[in-house]
Motif scaffolding. Structure first.
Motif, mmCIF file in Angstrom:
data_model
loop_
_atom_site.group_PDB
_atom_site.id
_atom_site.type_symbol
_atom_site.label_atom_id
_atom_site.label_comp_id
_atom_site.label_asym_id
_atom_site.label_seq_id
_atom_site.Cartn_x
_atom_site.Cartn_y
_atom_site.Cartn_z
ATOM 1 N N GLN A 101 5.785 -10.558 -4.380
ATOM 2 C CA GLN A 101 6.171 -9.719 -3.242
ATOM 3 C C GLN A 101 6.746 -8.402 -3.727
ATOM 4 O O GLN A 101 6.436 -7.337 -3.193
ATOM 5 C CB GLN A 101 7.198 -10.440 -2.377
ATOM 6 C CG GLN A 101 6.657 -11.645 -1.622
ATOM 7 C CD GLN A 101 7.733 -12.269 -0.755
ATOM 8 O OE1 GLN A 101 8.261 -11.630 0.158
ATOM 9 N NE2 GLN A 101 8.070 -13.514 -1.041
ATOM 10 N N ASP A 102 7.595 -8.486 -4.768
ATOM 11 C CA ASP A 102 8.184 -7.265 -5.309
ATOM 12 C C ASP A 102 7.112 -6.336 -5.862
ATOM 13 O O ASP A 102 7.260 -5.118 -5.852
ATOM 14 C CB ASP A 102 9.193 -7.616 -6.414
ATOM 15 C CG ASP A 102 10.422 -8.342 -5.869
ATOM 16 O OD1 ASP A 102 10.655 -8.245 -4.639
ATOM 17 O OD2 ASP A 102 11.118 -9.007 -6.655
ATOM 18 N N GLY A 106 -0.363 -10.569 -3.965
ATOM 19 C CA GLY A 106 -0.223 -11.941 -3.519
ATOM 20 C C GLY A 106 -0.282 -12.022 -2.004
ATOM 21 O O GLY A 106 -0.936 -11.210 -1.335
ATOM 22 N N ALA A 107 0.419 -13.011 -1.437
ATOM 23 C CA ALA A 107 0.296 -13.308 -0.009
ATOM 24 C C ALA A 107 0.734 -12.162 0.891
ATOM 25 O O ALA A 107 0.243 -12.041 2.020
ATOM 26 C CB ALA A 107 1.108 -14.567 0.320
ATOM 27 N N CYS A 108 1.651 -11.322 0.421
ATOM 28 C CA CYS A 108 2.093 -10.220 1.279
ATOM 29 C C CYS A 108 0.949 -9.281 1.639
ATOM 30 O O CYS A 108 1.014 -8.558 2.649
ATOM 31 C CB CYS A 108 3.248 -9.454 0.635
ATOM 32 S SG CYS A 108 2.845 -8.648 -0.923
ATOM 33 N N LEU A 109 -0.145 -9.299 0.862
ATOM 34 C CA LEU A 109 -1.284 -8.447 1.173
ATOM 35 C C LEU A 109 -2.052 -8.918 2.410
ATOM 36 O O LEU A 109 -2.912 -8.187 2.913
ATOM 37 C CB LEU A 109 -2.241 -8.383 -0.021
ATOM 38 C CG LEU A 109 -1.767 -7.540 -1.219
ATOM 39 C CD1 LEU A 109 -2.747 -7.656 -2.370
ATOM 40 C CD2 LEU A 109 -1.584 -6.083 -0.816
ATOM 41 N N ARG A 111 -0.871 -8.823 5.112
ATOM 42 C CA ARG A 111 -0.458 -7.828 6.109
ATOM 43 C C ARG A 111 -1.218 -6.514 5.961
ATOM 44 O O ARG A 111 -1.086 -5.622 6.796
ATOM 45 C CB ARG A 111 1.045 -7.539 5.977
ATOM 46 C CG ARG A 111 1.956 -8.740 6.207
ATOM 47 C CD ARG A 111 3.383 -8.249 6.384
ATOM 48 N NE ARG A 111 4.342 -9.333 6.459
ATOM 49 C CZ ARG A 111 5.158 -9.706 5.472
ATOM 50 N NH1 ARG A 111 5.093 -9.067 4.300
ATOM 51 N NH2 ARG A 111 6.009 -10.698 5.626
ATOM 52 N N GLU A 112 -1.984 -6.360 4.871
ATOM 53 C CA GLU A 112 -2.689 -5.100 4.615
ATOM 54 C C GLU A 112 -4.169 -5.364 4.354
ATOM 55 O O GLU A 112 -4.676 -5.101 3.260
ATOM 56 C CB GLU A 112 -2.059 -4.382 3.422
ATOM 57 C CG GLU A 112 -0.585 -4.039 3.606
ATOM 58 C CD GLU A 112 -0.044 -3.232 2.447
ATOM 59 O OE1 GLU A 112 -0.367 -2.024 2.379
ATOM 60 O OE2 GLU A 112 0.670 -3.802 1.607
ATOM 61 N N PRO A 113 -4.888 -5.879 5.332
ATOM 62 C CA PRO A 113 -6.296 -6.215 5.099
ATOM 63 C C PRO A 113 -7.152 -5.014 4.689
ATOM 64 O O PRO A 113 -8.087 -5.157 3.896
ATOM 65 C CB PRO A 113 -6.754 -6.796 6.436
ATOM 66 C CG PRO A 113 -5.766 -6.289 7.449
ATOM 67 C CD PRO A 113 -4.470 -6.192 6.708
ATOM 68 N N GLY A 114 -6.827 -3.834 5.219
ATOM 69 C CA GLY A 114 -7.592 -2.650 4.831
ATOM 70 C C GLY A 114 -7.464 -2.364 3.353
ATOM 71 O O GLY A 114 -8.457 -2.012 2.694
ATOM 72 N N LEU A 115 -6.261 -2.509 2.812
ATOM 73 C CA LEU A 115 -6.046 -2.283 1.388
ATOM 74 C C LEU A 115 -6.784 -3.332 0.560
ATOM 75 O O LEU A 115 -7.381 -3.001 -0.478
ATOM 76 C CB LEU A 115 -4.548 -2.318 1.072
ATOM 77 C CG LEU A 115 -4.167 -2.183 -0.408
ATOM 78 C CD1 LEU A 115 -4.697 -0.885 -0.997
ATOM 79 C CD2 LEU A 115 -2.644 -2.284 -0.579
ATOM 80 N N VAL A 116 -6.762 -4.575 1.014
ATOM 81 C CA VAL A 116 -7.497 -5.618 0.286
ATOM 82 C C VAL A 116 -8.984 -5.273 0.249
ATOM 83 O O VAL A 116 -9.643 -5.416 -0.785
ATOM 84 C CB VAL A 116 -7.269 -6.999 0.935
ATOM 85 C CG1 VAL A 116 -8.115 -8.065 0.228
ATOM 86 C CG2 VAL A 116 -5.791 -7.386 0.877
ATOM 87 N N GLY A 117 -9.507 -4.788 1.357
ATOM 88 C CA GLY A 117 -10.902 -4.369 1.379
ATOM 89 C C GLY A 117 -11.178 -3.259 0.387
ATOM 90 O O GLY A 117 -12.208 -3.274 -0.311
ATOM 91 N N GLU A 118 -10.270 -2.293 0.282
ATOM 92 C CA GLU A 118 -10.435 -1.214 -0.687
ATOM 93 C C GLU A 118 -10.442 -1.763 -2.115
ATOM 94 O O GLU A 118 -11.210 -1.297 -2.973
ATOM 95 C CB GLU A 118 -9.316 -0.191 -0.530
ATOM 96 C CG GLU A 118 -9.362 0.604 0.775
ATOM 97 C CD GLU A 118 -8.147 1.506 0.913
ATOM 98 O OE1 GLU A 118 -7.514 1.816 -0.125
ATOM 99 O OE2 GLU A 118 -7.819 1.890 2.053
#
Length: 329
Positions: A101-102, A106-109, A111-118
């Motif tokens: 998280q820091d 990991g799992a906090c991503l 919340r950011e599906p667009g970033l994961v797609g990038e």
């Protein structure tokens, strides 16, 4: 990726799925897909790459799991891993530990599906091996319907080759990483809905898988099934993978034969300076259910920890185990 590629896999686990663990699991199954521990982009780009990524050819098929959230850094890490010969690049979007998280991965991503797609798109543009994502169904107060759909849509647009879904939420606030492995309830139905809505997306389900019978049931709905802690606590279960899920003979006949087959690898590792405990810790549950299993574990937990422990020490432990299974009550 073909259905056979992902039909069964052993989950990556921090501080556990090192190269010795994978070499032992490969003795038990030729067909299971194996994963590394998560390797962060920072460690890979700036740390000892050979130590982090080296593996033996016998481990194939084997995937590297990366942790990170910077598309450029992940692309470079993926390029390096492909150069080492890995069969798959997997992005961790499921680990709930404070450390990840820091580091904004990991799992906090979730919340950011667009970033994961990038991130997926950057890796796909860089490597030719499959790029996959391992995620949860959501985190904290997210609605799993919306959260998992958003993540899946983003990575599908980016060209992801497969999605591995741990069928639990991750609670980043209020639960420890250990509690996150079994306190949040399993929701296989949510993953079934995901697969049925996206039949062209290869989906592997993870979480709570403890038997081949359960794995076969999951394969009625999913392309693949991933087993986690059971593969480590009771590794003999992996002997059933090839015959029951692939219709092929098991590589070895029983747990005793498995250790005999693992012995040459252990001998080479010991000669290279590896301690016996680093090898045998992956075998401690191998004889579960047999008379003498506790004595085997106790001998390795005491004598096996000595600096001069060797294969003779292991043979002493094995001699304490009965080759006859107890009769069913």
């Amino acid at each position: 990726m073909t259905p056979a590629d992902i039909r069964f896999s052993v989950a990556p686990m921090m501080d556990w799925t090192d190269r010795h663990c994978r070499a032992f699991h490969r003795v038990l199954s030729r067909r299971a897909r194996l994963y590394t521990e998560m390797v962060t982009t920072g460690a890979l780009l700036h740390g000892p790459r050979e130590r982090l990524l080296a593996f033996s050819e016998a481990e194939h098929p084997v995937a590297v799991q990366l942790g990170g959230s910077d598309p450029a850094a992940l692309a470079e890490a993926a390029r390096i891993a492909e150069g080492f010969g890995y069969d798959e690049i997997n992005l961790n979007v499921g680990c709930p530990s404070d450390r990840v998280q820091d580091g904004r991965f990991g799992a906090c991503l979730m919340r950011e599906p667009g970033l994961v797609g990038e991130c997926v798109a950057a890796m796909k543009a860089t490597v030719s091996v499959p790029v996959t994502v391992k995620c949860r169904i959501g985190v904290d107060d997210q609605d799993p319907e919306a959260a998992l759909d958003a993540l899946a849509d983003a990575v599908v647009r980016a060209g992801v080759d497969a999605l591995v879904v741990h069928a639990r939420k991750a609670w980043l606030q209020g639960l420890s990483p250990k509690e996150n492995r079994d306190v949040p309830p399993l929701d296989y139905d949510r993953v079934v809905r995901l697969k049925r809505a996206r039949p062209g997306l290869p989906v592997t389900v993870n979480g709570g898988v403890t038997s081949m019978a359960q794995a076969r049931r999951h394969l009625d709905e999913f392309d693949g099934v991933m087993m986690g802690r059971k593969a480590y606590s009771d590794p003999a279960v992996l002997l059933a993978i090839d015959p029951e899920l692939f219709g092929e003979p098991a590589p070895v006949a029983d747990p005793f034969a498995a250790l005999e087959a693992f012995a040459p690898y252990m001998a080479r590792a010991l000669a290279g300076g590896t301690r016996l405990h680093s090898l045998t810790r992956h075998t401690l549950g191998l004889f579960n259910g047999r008379p003498g299993a506790r004595a085997y574990r106790r001998h390795l937990a005491t004598c096996g920890m000595r600096s001069d422990a060797d294969l003779a020490t292991l043979r002493e432990a094995v001699a304490l185990v009965s080759r006859e299974l107890p009769e069913a009550a």
